[in-house]
Structures are given as structure tokens and as C-alpha cells.
Design a protein around this motif. Structure first.
Motif, PDB file in Angstrom:
ATOM      1  N   TYR A 160       0.820  -1.214   0.000  1.00  0.00           N
ATOM      2  CA  TYR A 160       0.000   0.000   0.000  1.00  0.00           C
ATOM      3  C   TYR A 160       0.856   1.268   0.000  1.00  0.00           C
ATOM      4  CZ  TYR A 160      -3.647   3.315   1.195  1.00  0.00           C
ATOM      5  OH  TYR A 160      -4.503   4.382   1.185  1.00  0.00           O
ATOM      6  N   GLY A 161       1.974   1.241   0.694  1.00  0.00           N
ATOM      7  CA  GLY A 161       2.860   2.403   0.720  1.00  0.00           C
ATOM      8  C   GLY A 161       3.395   2.752  -0.660  1.00  0.00           C
ATOM      9  N   THR A 162       3.644   1.736  -1.470  1.00  0.00           N
ATOM     10  CA  THR A 162       4.094   1.980  -2.845  1.00  0.00           C
ATOM     11  C   THR A 162       2.988   2.640  -3.652  1.00  0.00           C
ATOM     12  OG1 THR A 162       5.610   0.099  -2.774  1.00  0.00           O
ATOM     13  CG2 THR A 162       4.950   0.877  -4.953  1.00  0.00           C
ATOM     14  N   MET A 163       1.766   2.172  -3.463  1.00  0.00           N
ATOM     15  CA  MET A 163       0.636   2.759  -4.188  1.00  0.00           C
ATOM     16  C   MET A 163       0.434   4.220  -3.782  1.00  0.00           C
ATOM     17  SD  MET A 163      -0.105   0.266  -6.094  1.00  0.00           S
ATOM     18  CE  MET A 163      -1.712   0.511  -6.803  1.00  0.00           C
ATOM     19  N   GLN A 164       0.590   4.520  -2.495  1.00  0.00           N
ATOM     20  CA  GLN A 164       0.480   5.906  -2.030  1.00  0.00           C
ATOM     21  C   GLN A 164       1.579   6.773  -2.644  1.00  0.00           C
ATOM     22  OE1 GLN A 164       0.582   5.106   2.236  1.00  0.00           O
ATOM     23  NE2 GLN A 164      -1.452   6.046   2.394  1.00  0.00           N
ATOM     24  N   LEU A 165       2.790   6.243  -2.700  1.00  0.00           N
ATOM     25  CA  LEU A 165       3.910   6.976  -3.286  1.00  0.00           C
ATOM     26  C   LEU A 165       3.628   7.298  -4.749  1.00  0.00           C
ATOM     27  CD1 LEU A 165       6.830   8.068  -3.324  1.00  0.00           C
ATOM     28  CD2 LEU A 165       7.572   5.723  -3.785  1.00  0.00           C
ATOM     29  N   LEU A 166       3.179   6.300  -5.502  1.00  0.00           N
ATOM     30  CA  LEU A 166       2.884   6.515  -6.917  1.00  0.00           C
ATOM     31  C   LEU A 166       1.783   7.550  -7.098  1.00  0.00           C
ATOM     32  CD1 LEU A 166       3.115   2.787  -8.000  1.00  0.00           C
ATOM     33  CD2 LEU A 166       4.648   4.621  -8.741  1.00  0.00           C
ATOM     34  N   ARG A 167       0.747   7.470  -6.294  1.00  0.00           N
ATOM     35  CA  ARG A 167      -0.341   8.446  -6.375  1.00  0.00           C
ATOM     36  C   ARG A 167       0.176   9.845  -6.062  1.00  0.00           C
ATOM     37  NH1 ARG A 167      -4.359   7.127  -2.383  1.00  0.00           N
ATOM     38  NH2 ARG A 167      -5.005   5.481  -3.788  1.00  0.00           N
ATOM     39  N   GLY A 168       1.009   9.949  -5.031  1.00  0.00           N
ATOM     40  CA  GLY A 168       1.565  11.242  -4.653  1.00  0.00           C
ATOM     41  C   GLY A 168       2.436  11.863  -5.736  1.00  0.00           C
ATOM     42  N   LEU A 169       3.095  11.021  -6.518  1.00  0.00           N
ATOM     43  CA  LEU A 169       3.937  11.508  -7.618  1.00  0.00           C
ATOM     44  C   LEU A 169       3.142  11.733  -8.903  1.00  0.00           C
ATOM     45  CD1 LEU A 169       7.089   9.235  -7.114  1.00  0.00           C
ATOM     46  CD2 LEU A 169       6.832  11.650  -6.499  1.00  0.00           C
ATOM     47  N   GLY A 170       1.855  11.391  -8.874  1.00  0.00           N
ATOM     48  CA  GLY A 170       1.020  11.573 -10.059  1.00  0.00           C
ATOM     49  C   GLY A 170       1.278  10.536 -11.135  1.00  0.00           C
ATOM     50  N   ILE A 171       1.811   9.386 -10.737  1.00  0.00           N
ATOM     51  CA  ILE A 171       2.125   8.316 -11.684  1.00  0.00           C
ATOM     52  C   ILE A 171       0.951   7.349 -11.741  1.00  0.00           C
ATOM     53  CG2 ILE A 171       3.668   6.365 -12.132  1.00  0.00           C
ATOM     54  CD1 ILE A 171       5.886   8.033 -10.766  1.00  0.00           C
ATOM     55  N   LYS A 172       0.549   6.982 -12.955  1.00  0.00           N
ATOM     56  CA  LYS A 172      -0.544   6.036 -13.145  1.00  0.00           C
ATOM     57  C   LYS A 172      -0.025   4.615 -12.954  1.00  0.00           C
ATOM     58  CE  LYS A 172      -2.743   9.105 -16.448  1.00  0.00           C
ATOM     59  NZ  LYS A 172      -3.145   9.286 -17.843  1.00  0.00           N
ATOM     60  N   VAL A 173      -0.919   3.726 -12.523  1.00  0.00           N
ATOM     61  CA  VAL A 173      -0.526   2.361 -12.183  1.00  0.00           C
ATOM     62  C   VAL A 173      -1.313   1.350 -13.003  1.00  0.00           C
ATOM     63  CG1 VAL A 173      -0.528   0.640 -10.337  1.00  0.00           C
ATOM     64  CG2 VAL A 173       0.103   2.998  -9.833  1.00  0.00           C
ATOM     65  N   ILE A 174      -0.612   0.348 -13.486  1.00  0.00           N
ATOM     66  CA  ILE A 174      -1.251  -0.829 -14.071  1.00  0.00           C
ATOM     67  C   ILE A 174      -0.858  -2.003 -13.186  1.00  0.00           C
ATOM     68  CG2 ILE A 174      -1.284  -2.434 -16.013  1.00  0.00           C
ATOM     69  CD1 ILE A 174      -0.890  -0.084 -17.843  1.00  0.00           C
ATOM     70  N   GLU A 175      -1.865  -2.681 -12.645  1.00  0.00           N
ATOM     71  CA  GLU A 175      -1.603  -3.823 -11.773  1.00  0.00           C
ATOM     72  C   GLU A 175      -1.480  -5.096 -12.607  1.00  0.00           C
ATOM     73  OE1 GLU A 175      -3.847  -4.082  -8.088  1.00  0.00           O
ATOM     74  OE2 GLU A 175      -4.653  -2.090  -8.542  1.00  0.00           O
ATOM     75  N   ILE A 176      -0.440  -5.855 -12.325  1.00  0.00           N
ATOM     76  CA  ILE A 176      -0.188  -7.117 -13.012  1.00  0.00           C
ATOM     77  C   ILE A 176      -0.429  -8.244 -12.008  1.00  0.00           C
ATOM     78  CG2 ILE A 176       1.495  -8.481 -14.301  1.00  0.00           C
ATOM     79  CD1 ILE A 176       0.807  -5.791 -15.643  1.00  0.00           C
TER      80      ILE A 176
END
Length: 92
Positions: free
Chosen positions: A44-60
Motif C-alpha cells: 500500500y505504501g508503494t501505491m500511495q507513493l505513486l499516487r503522490g507523484l502523479g504516476i498512473k498504475v497498471i496492476e499485473i
């Protein structure tokens, strides 16, 4: 024969922890709006970091025994301009 590269002091970065190191690595290769692939489930901390940086995520998807789905990762790489992949080993 494999060449061995020695590390110079300028090649080493000391961070306050893994999240800090991951943040610096992401800022090196990504900008807000870029896409990064992550394992699912992800920390979850990684997902928060990505959101905070404005980076979009694709879950594999991953499997507890075999790890990340290589087929799903290949499909994602073919479909989107993925700038990075975050993988966490489970063999500590």
C-alpha cells in the motif's frame, strides 16, 4: 567473459529507507502522468507513493507460487507506454 565494473563514490546514493530510494528512482525515470506496472497485490505504501507523484498504475496479477504473470506483463508492455516495473521479491 563478464566485465566487472567498479563503483565510484558518485555511483552510490544513500537514502533514508526503501521508500525514499524508490521515490528517487521513480523521479529519475518518470514524470507525472507516466505509467508504471506493479504486482497485484502491491504494498500500500508503494501505491500511495505513486499516487503522490502523479504516476498512473497498471496492476499485473501474481501467483503466490510462480510470481508475476509474465504473459500479463508482456500484454501490458505491448498496450501501454510503461516507464517502469516495480517488483518485490518474496524470498527474503
Amino acid at each position: 567473459m563478464t566485465a566487472v565494473r567498479s563503483s565510484a563514490a558518485d555511483d552510490i546514493v544513500i537514502t533514508n529507507g526503501s521508500q525514499s530510494g524508490l521515490s528517487l528512482a521513480l523521479l529519475t525515470v518518470c514524470q507525472a502522468g507516466d505509467i508504471v506496472a506493479v504486482e497485484s497485490p502491491a504494498y500500500y505504501g508503494t501505491m500511495q507513493l505513486l499516487r503522490g507523484l502523479g504516476i498512473k498504475v497498471i496492476e499485473i496479477p501474481t501467483d503466490p507460487d510462480t510470481g508475476i504473470s509474465i504473459e500479463a506483463l508482456e500484454l501490458a508492455l505491448d498496450q501501454w507506454p510503461i516507464k517502469g516495473v516495480i517488483l518485490v521479491p518474496n524470498c527474503n
